[in-house]
Design a protein around this motif. Sequence first.
Motif, PDB file in Angstrom:
ATOM      1  N   PRO A 293      71.199  73.758  14.899  1.00 48.69           N
ATOM      2  CA  PRO A 293      70.973  75.072  15.541  1.00 48.69           C
ATOM      3  C   PRO A 293      70.036  75.983  14.762  1.00 48.69           C
ATOM      4  CG  PRO A 293      73.289  74.478  15.668  1.00 48.69           C
ATOM      5  CD  PRO A 293      72.637  73.438  14.801  1.00 48.69           C
ATOM      6  N   GLU A 294      70.212  76.045  13.418  1.00 45.57           N
ATOM      7  CA  GLU A 294      69.397  76.993  12.667  1.00 45.57           C
ATOM      8  C   GLU A 294      67.917  76.615  12.636  1.00 45.57           C
ATOM      9  OE1 GLU A 294      71.748  74.650   9.415  1.00 45.57           O
ATOM     10  OE2 GLU A 294      72.027  75.309  11.490  1.00 45.57           O
ATOM     11  N   TYR A 295      67.596  75.362  13.026  1.00 44.10           N
ATOM     12  CA  TYR A 295      66.193  74.951  13.069  1.00 44.10           C
ATOM     13  C   TYR A 295      65.647  74.908  14.493  1.00 44.10           C
ATOM     14  CZ  TYR A 295      66.041  73.894   8.116  1.00 44.10           C
ATOM     15  OH  TYR A 295      66.042  74.008   6.754  1.00 44.10           O
ATOM     16  N   ASN A 296      66.470  75.256  15.458  1.00 40.46           N
ATOM     17  CA  ASN A 296      65.999  75.351  16.837  1.00 40.46           C
ATOM     18  C   ASN A 296      65.728  76.792  17.229  1.00 40.46           C
ATOM     19  OD1 ASN A 296      65.694  72.929  18.652  1.00 40.46           O
ATOM     20  ND2 ASN A 296      67.566  72.377  17.560  1.00 40.46           N
ATOM     21  N   VAL A 297      65.023  77.476  16.354  1.00 40.05           N
ATOM     22  CA  VAL A 297      64.589  78.855  16.592  1.00 40.05           C
ATOM     23  C   VAL A 297      63.096  78.924  16.277  1.00 40.05           C
ATOM     24  CG1 VAL A 297      66.844  79.849  16.066  1.00 40.05           C
ATOM     25  CG2 VAL A 297      65.181  79.516  14.210  1.00 40.05           C
ATOM     26  N   PRO A 298      62.364  79.860  16.862  1.00 38.78           N
ATOM     27  CA  PRO A 298      60.922  79.971  16.589  1.00 38.78           C
ATOM     28  C   PRO A 298      60.642  80.180  15.105  1.00 38.78           C
ATOM     29  CG  PRO A 298      61.510  81.247  18.523  1.00 38.78           C
ATOM     30  CD  PRO A 298      62.800  80.806  17.902  1.00 38.78           C
ATOM     31  N   ASP A 299      59.595  79.521  14.628  1.00 35.75           N
ATOM     32  CA  ASP A 299      59.203  79.653  13.226  1.00 35.75           C
ATOM     33  C   ASP A 299      58.617  81.045  12.979  1.00 35.75           C
ATOM     34  OD1 ASP A 299      58.634  78.197  10.584  1.00 35.75           O
ATOM     35  OD2 ASP A 299      56.691  79.045  11.093  1.00 35.75           O
ATOM     36  N   ASP A 300      58.960  81.639  11.847  1.00 34.32           N
ATOM     37  CA  ASP A 300      58.486  82.993  11.534  1.00 34.32           C
ATOM     38  C   ASP A 300      56.961  83.057  11.435  1.00 34.32           C
ATOM     39  OD1 ASP A 300      61.086  83.886  11.490  1.00 34.32           O
ATOM     40  OD2 ASP A 300      61.315  83.652   9.314  1.00 34.32           O
ATOM     41  N   ASP A 301      56.347  82.002  10.873  1.00 35.29           N
ATOM     42  CA  ASP A 301      54.897  82.009  10.679  1.00 35.29           C
ATOM     43  C   ASP A 301      54.138  81.538  11.912  1.00 35.29           C
ATOM     44  OD1 ASP A 301      55.203  82.895   8.045  1.00 35.29           O
ATOM     45  OD2 ASP A 301      55.484  80.845   7.318  1.00 35.29           O
ATOM     46  N   ASP A 302      54.792  80.714  12.741  1.00 33.06           N
ATOM     47  CA  ASP A 302      54.150  80.201  13.944  1.00 33.06           C
ATOM     48  C   ASP A 302      55.160  80.215  15.088  1.00 33.06           C
ATOM     49  OD1 ASP A 302      52.684  78.995  15.881  1.00 33.06           O
ATOM     50  OD2 ASP A 302      52.328  77.109  14.811  1.00 33.06           O
ATOM     51  N   PRO A 303      55.320  81.357  15.756  1.00 35.68           N
ATOM     52  CA  PRO A 303      56.340  81.492  16.813  1.00 35.68           C
ATOM     53  C   PRO A 303      56.177  80.513  17.972  1.00 35.68           C
ATOM     54  CG  PRO A 303      55.487  83.633  16.160  1.00 35.68           C
ATOM     55  CD  PRO A 303      54.600  82.610  15.531  1.00 35.68           C
ATOM     56  N   SER A 304      55.014  79.873  18.083  1.00 38.39           N
ATOM     57  CA  SER A 304      54.810  78.916  19.168  1.00 38.39           C
ATOM     58  C   SER A 304      55.533  77.600  18.920  1.00 38.39           C
ATOM     59  CB  SER A 304      53.322  78.648  19.360  1.00 38.39           C
ATOM     60  OG  SER A 304      52.779  78.000  18.223  1.00 38.39           O
ATOM     61  N   LYS A 305      56.040  77.426  17.692  1.00 38.35           N
ATOM     62  CA  LYS A 305      56.744  76.197  17.344  1.00 38.35           C
ATOM     63  C   LYS A 305      58.135  76.515  16.820  1.00 38.35           C
ATOM     64  CE  LYS A 305      52.597  73.533  16.141  1.00 38.35           C
ATOM     65  NZ  LYS A 305      51.918  72.750  15.073  1.00 38.35           N
ATOM     66  N   MET A 306      59.025  75.525  16.956  1.00 31.93           N
ATOM     67  CA  MET A 306      60.360  75.649  16.402  1.00 31.93           C
ATOM     68  C   MET A 306      60.310  75.357  14.904  1.00 31.93           C
ATOM     69  SD  MET A 306      62.366  76.647  18.731  1.00 31.93           S
ATOM     70  CE  MET A 306      62.621  76.707  20.502  1.00 31.93           C
ATOM     71  N   ARG A 307      61.335  75.822  14.208  1.00 32.33           N
ATOM     72  CA  ARG A 307      61.349  75.644  12.747  1.00 32.33           C
ATOM     73  C   ARG A 307      61.335  74.181  12.354  1.00 32.33           C
ATOM     74  NH1 ARG A 307      65.716  78.607   9.464  1.00 32.33           N
ATOM     75  NH2 ARG A 307      64.455  77.689   7.825  1.00 32.33           N
ATOM     76  N   TRP A 308      62.020  73.341  13.129  1.00 31.68           N
ATOM     77  CA  TRP A 308      62.048  71.923  12.764  1.00 31.68           C
ATOM     78  C   TRP A 308      60.667  71.281  12.893  1.00 31.68           C
ATOM     79  CZ3 TRP A 308      60.634  68.161  16.232  1.00 31.68           C
ATOM     80  CH2 TRP A 308      60.642  68.490  17.585  1.00 31.68           C
ATOM     81  N   GLU A 309      59.833  71.805  13.776  1.00 30.24           N
ATOM     82  CA  GLU A 309      58.496  71.241  13.976  1.00 30.24           C
ATOM     83  C   GLU A 309      57.561  71.562  12.824  1.00 30.24           C
ATOM     84  OE1 GLU A 309      57.278  71.115  18.472  1.00 30.24           O
ATOM     85  OE2 GLU A 309      58.232  73.060  18.090  1.00 30.24           O
ATOM     86  N   THR A 310      57.808  72.652  12.129  1.00 27.45           N
ATOM     87  CA  THR A 310      56.917  73.075  11.038  1.00 27.45           C
ATOM     88  C   THR A 310      57.457  72.698   9.663  1.00 27.45           C
ATOM     89  OG1 THR A 310      57.980  75.262  10.932  1.00 27.45           O
ATOM     90  CG2 THR A 310      56.087  75.013  12.402  1.00 27.45           C
ATOM     91  N   PHE A 311      58.574  71.979   9.635  1.00 24.04           N
ATOM     92  CA  PHE A 311      59.166  71.621   8.341  1.00 24.04           C
ATOM     93  C   PHE A 311      58.213  70.748   7.524  1.00 24.04           C
ATOM     94  CE2 PHE A 311      61.122  68.259   5.865  1.00 24.04           C
ATOM     95  CZ  PHE A 311      61.846  68.993   4.936  1.00 24.04           C
TER      96      PHE A 311
END
Length: 511
Positions: A293-311
Amino acid sequence: MIGLIIVASIALIGIITVQIARLSEVAGRLRGEADMQFVTNKRNGTWMIGFMVIFLIACIGSALYYKNYMLGYGPHGAASAHGPVLDRIFNITLFFTGIVFVLTQIALFYFAYKYRGVKGGTSDHISHDNKLEVIWTLIPAVVMTFLVVGGLDAWNTVMADMSRDGVPALVPSAENEYLEIEATGYQFAWDIRYPGEDGLIGEKNFRLINTGTNPLGQDWKDEKNWDDFMASEIVLPVGTPIRVRITAKDVLHNFYLPHFRVKMDAIPGIPTYFVFTPEVTTEEYRERLKNTPEYNVPDDDDPSKMRWETFEYELACAELCGKGHYAMRKIVKVVDESEYREWLSNQQSYYVSQVRGTDADPNKGEVLGYEIEDRKADFNVAAESALNATVDSLRTVQLEYVTFETGSATLTDNSKYELENLVGFMKKYSDVSVELAGHTDNTGNADSNTALSQARAEAVYNYLSQNGVNGDRMRAIGYGSARPVDTNDTEEGRANNRRTEFTVLRTQGDV
């Protein structure tokens, strides 16, 4: 605004505390110091119990809340082969020390409450209790023995270096092969050095460090340095043993890869190392996080992607090394072999791209071993192409590295490497004949240019004859400036026109 509110709240708490203390002092004078002391003792004891409850709840609650981020649980399990060994030791240690921590905190605050000063109270004195001393000595000793022995076993497993029969390689494929890279920390970044095709990292000397041309102090006389390259990120092939050579240029740093359970000090003048095998690619790790759940939120630096996508895996410095310490972050990528090879194809040797041929190059003017091999490979491709060409214009090959002393037909020493390639070609194809042609630009007298080009063609002819090529298979012709391949109006064009070539003839009888 929030900061101002926090500061105001702290100040208000301080004022209230001071006022309560003053009221207590006044009340004590009115009721008597002794009675007031007992009241204070009871109040403090009660507060101790309350603090204990809040403190333990906060400790356990925060540990559970941050267990994934800070302690490596949940999706952040170890991504290296040795990681589970360390995690197991950590869990065992946490289990026993956690029990001791909770019990001692309860005892500490409970005793502060139970044995507070009360009116008419007396204290007991126990001079000696063998049973109690045996219990609190024996139990910790037994537990510590298991923890220490287990820790030593884990340490020996994790810190084992590569075996003596291990072979360093840029792209390990055999069971005993491994990749060795070098990480050098400095304020405030990391220099990451990879070996070249030889798999070996070259020697360096701090006395050779030059921030502009040689940041690591590599010894350019050492052949192993010629193909080493610097990387802006760490890219590792999954499932491959990695040996990291770790050092520092200025102060103490720490090479920290949290997801791989790698942590080792980088010490100026004392190289250290760490060996590990990454077992989870970056993409696979992202899939781990995808269902969290905590990684299925928009990334702070790139809101177009989820946090898990930018890991991204990361390298950090875990030592407080100065005010720019926070900036010592470098991306680490774990990929499959095909992607690793593709990345390697885009890397350039630092020596070849930055140093070769400059004033900083101690080998300037020499032809190095790797250049000889590269030139030979290029020559063979060009010669084979000319041999198989069906169009006459494509049967000519320029001898790019055959050069002469200025204004003369004397071959330079470095010309022999190219001429040896031509000798090898002529011996391989014994039925082939060639025309050796010399060319000049249009500077000066035309007759002189023709004579010079003829002499240069004959110099090549003589070298081949002296090295076993039958003279009947060759003819030498000087064309002077009659056959330019570029303009003679610029220096670059004139340089291109000053050349020596050979043309493949169809049969020996064509000579």
